[in-house]
Write a protein that holds these residues in place. Sequence first.
Motif, mmCIF file in Angstrom:
data_model
loop_
_atom_site.group_PDB
_atom_site.id
_atom_site.type_symbol
_atom_site.label_atom_id
_atom_site.label_comp_id
_atom_site.label_asym_id
_atom_site.label_seq_id
_atom_site.Cartn_x
_atom_site.Cartn_y
_atom_site.Cartn_z
ATOM 1 N N PRO A 37 5.485 -14.451 10.601
ATOM 2 C CA PRO A 37 4.396 -15.330 11.033
ATOM 3 C C PRO A 37 3.750 -14.901 12.342
ATOM 4 N N THR A 38 4.321 -13.903 13.003
ATOM 5 C CA THR A 38 3.771 -13.457 14.293
ATOM 6 C C THR A 38 2.743 -12.342 14.136
ATOM 7 N N VAL A 39 2.590 -11.816 12.924
ATOM 8 C CA VAL A 39 1.626 -10.744 12.671
ATOM 9 C C VAL A 39 0.369 -11.348 12.055
ATOM 10 N N VAL A 40 -0.791 -11.029 12.623
ATOM 11 C CA VAL A 40 -2.040 -11.603 12.121
ATOM 12 C C VAL A 40 -2.821 -10.566 11.329
ATOM 13 N N VAL A 41 -3.612 -11.065 10.393
ATOM 14 C CA VAL A 41 -4.497 -10.213 9.595
ATOM 15 C C VAL A 41 -5.711 -9.858 10.436
ATOM 16 N N GLU A 42 -6.061 -8.581 10.450
ATOM 17 C CA GLU A 42 -7.176 -8.133 11.296
ATOM 18 C C GLU A 42 -8.479 -8.854 10.950
ATOM 19 N N LYS A 43 -8.712 -9.101 9.678
ATOM 20 C CA LYS A 43 -9.974 -9.706 9.245
ATOM 21 C C LYS A 43 -10.105 -11.151 9.694
ATOM 22 N N THR A 44 -8.985 -11.894 9.714
ATOM 23 C CA THR A 44 -9.050 -13.334 9.988
ATOM 24 C C THR A 44 -8.478 -13.742 11.339
ATOM 25 N N ASN A 69 18.842 0.431 -15.643
ATOM 26 C CA ASN A 69 18.434 -0.760 -14.904
ATOM 27 C C ASN A 69 16.913 -0.837 -14.825
ATOM 28 N N ALA A 70 16.380 -2.041 -14.995
ATOM 29 C CA ALA A 70 14.928 -2.237 -14.916
ATOM 30 C C ALA A 70 14.429 -1.903 -13.516
ATOM 31 N N CYS A 71 13.245 -1.308 -13.442
ATOM 32 C CA CYS A 71 12.662 -0.912 -12.165
ATOM 33 C C CYS A 71 11.151 -1.098 -12.275
ATOM 34 N N VAL A 72 10.572 -1.883 -11.371
ATOM 35 C CA VAL A 72 9.151 -2.232 -11.471
ATOM 36 C C VAL A 72 8.498 -2.238 -10.094
ATOM 37 N N ARG A 73 7.165 -2.191 -10.125
ATOM 38 C CA ARG A 73 6.389 -2.367 -8.898
ATOM 39 C C ARG A 73 5.935 -3.820 -8.816
ATOM 40 N N ILE A 74 6.219 -4.468 -7.698
ATOM 41 C CA ILE A 74 5.823 -5.849 -7.453
ATOM 42 C C ILE A 74 4.688 -5.843 -6.432
ATOM 43 N N ILE A 75 3.656 -6.630 -6.703
ATOM 44 C CA ILE A 75 2.462 -6.646 -5.861
ATOM 45 C C ILE A 75 2.182 -8.074 -5.391
ATOM 46 N N TYR A 76 1.894 -8.209 -4.099
ATOM 47 C CA TYR A 76 1.496 -9.499 -3.521
ATOM 48 C C TYR A 76 0.134 -9.295 -2.873
ATOM 49 N N GLN A 77 -0.883 -9.952 -3.406
ATOM 50 C CA GLN A 77 -2.247 -9.740 -2.940
ATOM 51 C C GLN A 77 -2.869 -11.005 -2.386
ATOM 52 N N VAL A 78 -3.618 -10.810 -1.303
ATOM 53 C CA VAL A 78 -4.480 -11.862 -0.772
ATOM 54 C C VAL A 78 -5.868 -11.225 -0.695
ATOM 55 N N VAL A 83 -5.686 -7.673 1.669
ATOM 56 C CA VAL A 83 -4.296 -7.266 1.854
ATOM 57 C C VAL A 83 -3.632 -7.142 0.490
ATOM 58 N N SER A 84 -2.947 -6.021 0.291
ATOM 59 C CA SER A 84 -2.186 -5.803 -0.941
ATOM 60 C C SER A 84 -0.840 -5.183 -0.570
ATOM 61 N N CYS A 85 0.214 -5.989 -0.670
ATOM 62 C CA CYS A 85 1.569 -5.528 -0.357
ATOM 63 C C CYS A 85 2.260 -5.169 -1.665
ATOM 64 N N ASN A 86 2.971 -4.057 -1.691
ATOM 65 C CA ASN A 86 3.727 -3.765 -2.900
ATOM 66 C C ASN A 86 5.044 -3.090 -2.606
ATOM 67 N N LYS A 105 2.322 0.271 3.272
ATOM 68 C CA LYS A 105 2.088 -0.060 4.685
ATOM 69 C C LYS A 105 1.830 -1.545 4.897
ATOM 70 N N ASP A 106 1.104 -2.175 3.968
ATOM 71 C CA ASP A 106 0.856 -3.614 4.122
ATOM 72 C C ASP A 106 2.156 -4.406 4.031
ATOM 73 N N ALA A 107 3.042 -4.023 3.122
ATOM 74 C CA ALA A 107 4.332 -4.711 3.011
ATOM 75 C C ALA A 107 5.142 -4.554 4.288
ATOM 76 N N THR A 108 5.099 -3.361 4.871
ATOM 77 C CA THR A 108 5.832 -3.111 6.116
ATOM 78 C C THR A 108 5.217 -3.883 7.280
ATOM 79 N N ARG A 109 3.904 -4.029 7.273
ATOM 80 C CA ARG A 109 3.230 -4.730 8.370
ATOM 81 C C ARG A 109 3.487 -6.233 8.340
ATOM 82 N N TYR A 110 3.352 -6.839 7.175
ATOM 83 C CA TYR A 110 3.342 -8.297 7.108
ATOM 84 C C TYR A 110 4.686 -8.918 6.742
ATOM 85 N N PHE A 111 5.614 -8.120 6.254
ATOM 86 C CA PHE A 111 6.911 -8.658 5.850
ATOM 87 C C PHE A 111 8.024 -7.948 6.595
ATOM 88 N N LEU A 112 9.105 -8.682 6.823
ATOM 89 C CA LEU A 112 10.319 -8.136 7.413
ATOM 90 C C LEU A 112 11.408 -8.081 6.365
#
Length: 217
Positions: A37-44, A69-78, A83-86, A105-112
């Motif tokens: 929650p301490t990292v802000v989006v540059e646009k907003t 074992n199943a292996c997939v790419r997970i994407i979280y987009q706003v 912003v697109s974290c994967n 890079k977005d996942a590393t920036r916005y998530f811990l």
Amino acid sequence: MASLVSAQQAGKATSPGLQDVGAQAIQAMLKQILLDPTVVVEKTGKPLPSNGAWSVGKNAPSSCPQTTNACVRIIYQVPEDEVSCNWVVQLTGDGTDGIILEQNKDATRYFLRKLTSSQVSDMVLTRKQPTYPPLASAARVSGSVVVRAVVSSSGAVEKALIVSGPEMLRSSSIDAMHGWSFKPLMAGTEPVRFGTDVTFDYRTMGPGSSSKVTSKP
């Protein structure tokens, strides 16, 4: 952490089988990540919202190992925040746990990445013990201070946030936390940020004797 997901959102417009795997992968991954929650989006200029859209990549990522074992790419987009974290997640065991093999890079920036005490204990390189504040010692204020350390990709503590503990013991705990360093946490070949809680225990030793502080990640 704010609720990030209804796993049923996963894998929209994909096959039912892939949707089920995606939902499992998201649940396994959410055990291991925190929205910072301490990292802000540059646009907003505001933190990344927790109501973004989850989806599952249709094709197997190249970083997935050749296993059953199943292996997939997970994407979280706003989309409105651009912003697109994967993450690439390999499920393990019965599918309730997983390994994060890669993240962008977005996942590393916005998530811990969230590490427990046992996971981080062997990663500590240097630690600084707090100085028992003289006023707190004289007033016989004791107790435990829990500090959440936000650790950079290089292993340095970039932020230290109080979770709980006596007010008079907090500033010395924050100062000490900034004196810690850790081995970098790797996701594949890339170092990533992580968060972990460290407890500083302040104890007075009795009338006429000194006070001491111990710490444990």
